[in-house]
Design a protein around this motif. Structure first.
Motif, PDB file in Angstrom:
ATOM      1  N   UNK A 236      -4.001   4.899   5.023  1.00 21.53           N
ATOM      2  CA  UNK A 236      -2.970   4.017   5.564  1.00 21.53           C
ATOM      3  C   UNK A 236      -1.729   4.845   5.863  1.00 21.53           C
ATOM      4  N   UNK A 237      -1.091   4.565   6.981  1.00 18.05           N
ATOM      5  CA  UNK A 237       0.115   5.284   7.382  1.00 18.05           C
ATOM      6  C   UNK A 237       1.218   4.290   7.708  1.00 18.05           C
TER       7      UNK A 237
ATOM      8  N   UNK B  39       4.067  -1.993   3.888  1.00 17.06           N
ATOM      9  CA  UNK B  39       4.059  -3.445   3.647  1.00 17.06           C
ATOM     10  C   UNK B  39       2.966  -4.120   4.481  1.00 17.06           C
ATOM     11  N   UNK B  40       2.543  -5.307   4.068  1.00 14.56           N
ATOM     12  CA  UNK B  40       1.483  -6.022   4.817  1.00 14.56           C
ATOM     13  C   UNK B  40       1.873  -6.234   6.283  1.00 14.56           C
ATOM     14  N   UNK B  41       0.914  -6.078   7.143  1.00 12.11           N
ATOM     15  CA  UNK B  41       1.021  -6.209   8.606  1.00 12.11           C
ATOM     16  C   UNK B  41       1.829  -5.089   9.250  1.00 12.11           C
TER      17      UNK B  41
ATOM     18  N   UNK C 127       0.846  -1.201   0.000  1.00 19.16           N
ATOM     19  CA  UNK C 127       0.000   0.000   0.000  1.00 19.16           C
ATOM     20  C   UNK C 127       0.883   1.254   0.000  1.00 19.16           C
ATOM     21  N   UNK C 128       0.277   2.391  -0.265  1.00 17.71           N
ATOM     22  CA  UNK C 128       0.989   3.671  -0.247  1.00 17.71           C
ATOM     23  C   UNK C 128       0.498   4.495   0.940  1.00 17.71           C
ATOM     24  N   UNK C 129       1.433   5.080   1.663  1.00 19.78           N
ATOM     25  CA  UNK C 129       1.117   5.945   2.816  1.00 19.78           C
ATOM     26  C   UNK C 129       0.327   7.162   2.324  1.00 19.78           C
TER      27      UNK C 129
END
Length: 149
Positions: free
Chosen positions: A30-31, A14-16, A4-6
């Motif tokens: 997402x951060x 990255x995942x998790x 994902x992108x911040x």
């Protein structure tokens, strides 16, 4: 693996890893770190914070090796004819010497003067003689009214 992108800094998440923030209108942010989340919640502008990807993109940082400077095209000059003179006559005039040009000017002036004299002499010949007529009669006199005022 989906990366994902911040939402604030533009860094990869990255995942998790990182935090997920869901706003009241169900938009997901997402951060990658609590620092990014904190700045986002403080309503800081990522365009003004030097270490974010948005800032770096805006100020053209770190992309010099990828994109070479655009080369501008040189303008090419073309000779074109003007109304009343084609390209050949323009080139011939350009190659003339000043003496020839001066001679042509003098001959053109002399020709114009002679034409003007001829025109004036033609005007002077058919001068009409004034037509002899009786005393002038006004419209009122013609109708039969009183003469004068």
């Amino acid at each position: 693996m989906k990366v994902e992108i911040d939402a604030f800094s533009g860094f990869r998440v990255y995942p998790s890893k990182g935090k997920l923030f869901v706003r009241g209108d169900s938009k997901v942010f997402r951060f990658s770190s609590s620092k990014n989340a904190s700045l986002f919640l403080q309503r800081k502008n990522p365009r003004k914070i030097a270490w974010t990807q948005v800032y770096r993109r805006m100020h053209k940082k770190g992309i010099t090796e990828e994109v070479a400077k655009k080369r501008s095209r040189r303008t090419v000059k073309h000779q074109r004819g003007i109304v009343g003179a084609d390209l050949a006559t323009i080139a011939a005039r350009r190659n003339q010497t000043a003496a020839i040009r001066n001679q042509q000017r003098i001959s053109a002036i002399a020709k114009a003067k002679t034409e003007k004299k001829e025109k004036e002499s033609k005007k002077a010949k058919p001068a009409r003689a004034p037509v002899a007529s009786g005393p002038r009669v006004s419209k009122q006199q013609m109708k039969g009214g009183k003469g004068g005022r």
